[in-house]
Motif scaffolding. Structure first.
Motif, PDB file in Angstrom:
ATOM      1  N   GLY A  31      -3.883   0.940  -2.955  1.00  0.00           N
ATOM      2  CA  GLY A  31      -3.686  -0.431  -2.531  1.00  0.00           C
ATOM      3  C   GLY A  31      -4.263  -0.672  -1.157  1.00  0.00           C
ATOM      4  O   GLY A  31      -4.885   0.216  -0.592  1.00  0.00           O
ATOM      5  N   PRO A  32      -4.088  -1.867  -0.679  1.00  0.00           N
ATOM      6  CA  PRO A  32      -3.140  -2.882  -1.083  1.00  0.00           C
ATOM      7  C   PRO A  32      -3.456  -3.499  -2.447  1.00  0.00           C
ATOM      8  O   PRO A  32      -4.609  -3.739  -2.780  1.00  0.00           O
TER       9      PRO A  32
ATOM     10  N   GLN B 265       0.870  -1.158   0.000  1.00  0.00           N
ATOM     11  CA  GLN B 265       0.000   0.000   0.000  1.00  0.00           C
ATOM     12  C   GLN B 265       0.917   1.220   0.000  1.00  0.00           C
ATOM     13  O   GLN B 265       1.925   1.239   0.709  1.00  0.00           O
TER      14      GLN B 265
ATOM     15  N   TRP C 244      -1.981  -9.307   1.404  1.00  0.00           N
ATOM     16  CA  TRP C 244      -1.282  -8.163   2.004  1.00  0.00           C
ATOM     17  C   TRP C 244      -1.274  -8.267   3.530  1.00  0.00           C
ATOM     18  O   TRP C 244      -0.235  -8.047   4.163  1.00  0.00           O
TER      19      TRP C 244
ATOM     20  N   ALA D 125      -7.547   0.425   2.221  1.00  0.00           N
ATOM     21  CA  ALA D 125      -7.567  -0.994   2.592  1.00  0.00           C
ATOM     22  C   ALA D 125      -8.998  -1.532   2.597  1.00  0.00           C
ATOM     23  O   ALA D 125      -9.242  -2.663   2.164  1.00  0.00           O
TER      24      ALA D 125
ATOM     25  N   LYS E 121       3.501  -0.805   3.941  1.00  0.00           N
ATOM     26  CA  LYS E 121       3.028   0.550   3.619  1.00  0.00           C
ATOM     27  C   LYS E 121       4.231   1.426   3.332  1.00  0.00           C
ATOM     28  O   LYS E 121       5.210   1.392   4.061  1.00  0.00           O
TER      29      LYS E 121
END
Length: 150
Positions: free
Chosen positions: A133-134, A38, A79, A65, A86
């Motif tokens: 992201g993730p 992420q 993830w 997320a 991160k």
């Protein structure tokens, strides 16, 4: 030769076949060992305090997320199991942040654009950061790989 930055994760899950160095409650990995990541992109032109940056980045991380959990559950689970990598990077303008958001949407990656409510340091509706992201690291890197670390 370019050095690969190290990333610290908040859980003790071992990446298969990789060595880790334990610290108090943390694991240490090289970036290339993460298949999912992420990235939080923060606007540096706003000159936010450290506390404000932390709060806005937290909003971006959680919101992106959650977007991944709903729309890409396999990415989200992988993830989580990998240690929730991160990375925080910066851009110099709202225009640059919005361009990254557009690229993220075009690639179909989970993301969250964060606007401040205006209760403390910033005027209401100021766009502060973007969570991406993730998602698979190679996909995220196509968008954020050349950005400077925060």
């Amino acid at each position: 030769m370019k050095k690969t930055p190290l990333v610290f994760c908040n859980n003790g899950i071992k990446v298969k076949g990789k060595t880790r160095v334990k610290r108090v409650g943390e694991s240490r990995f090289h970036m290339s060992e993460f298949k999912y990541k992420q990235v939080i992109v923060v606007r540096s032109d706003l000159e936010m305090s450290r506390g404000k940056i932390a709060a806005q980045a937290g909003h971006a991380a959680v919101s992106a997320a959650e977007e991944a959990r709903k729309n890409h559950p396999n990415w989200w689970k992988a993830w989580l199991n990998e240690g929730q990598c991160k990375i925080a990077v910066k851009v110099g303008s709202e225009k640059e942040l919005l361009r990254l958001e557009k690229e993220t949407k075009e690639m179909g990656l989970p993301s969250a654009l964060i606007s401040d409510r205006g209760l403390t340091e910033l005027p209401p509706d100021t766009i502060t950061c973007l969570g991406i992201g993730p998602a698979p690291s190679d996909k995220v890197d196509r968008i954020t790989g050349k950005l400077a670390l925060l």
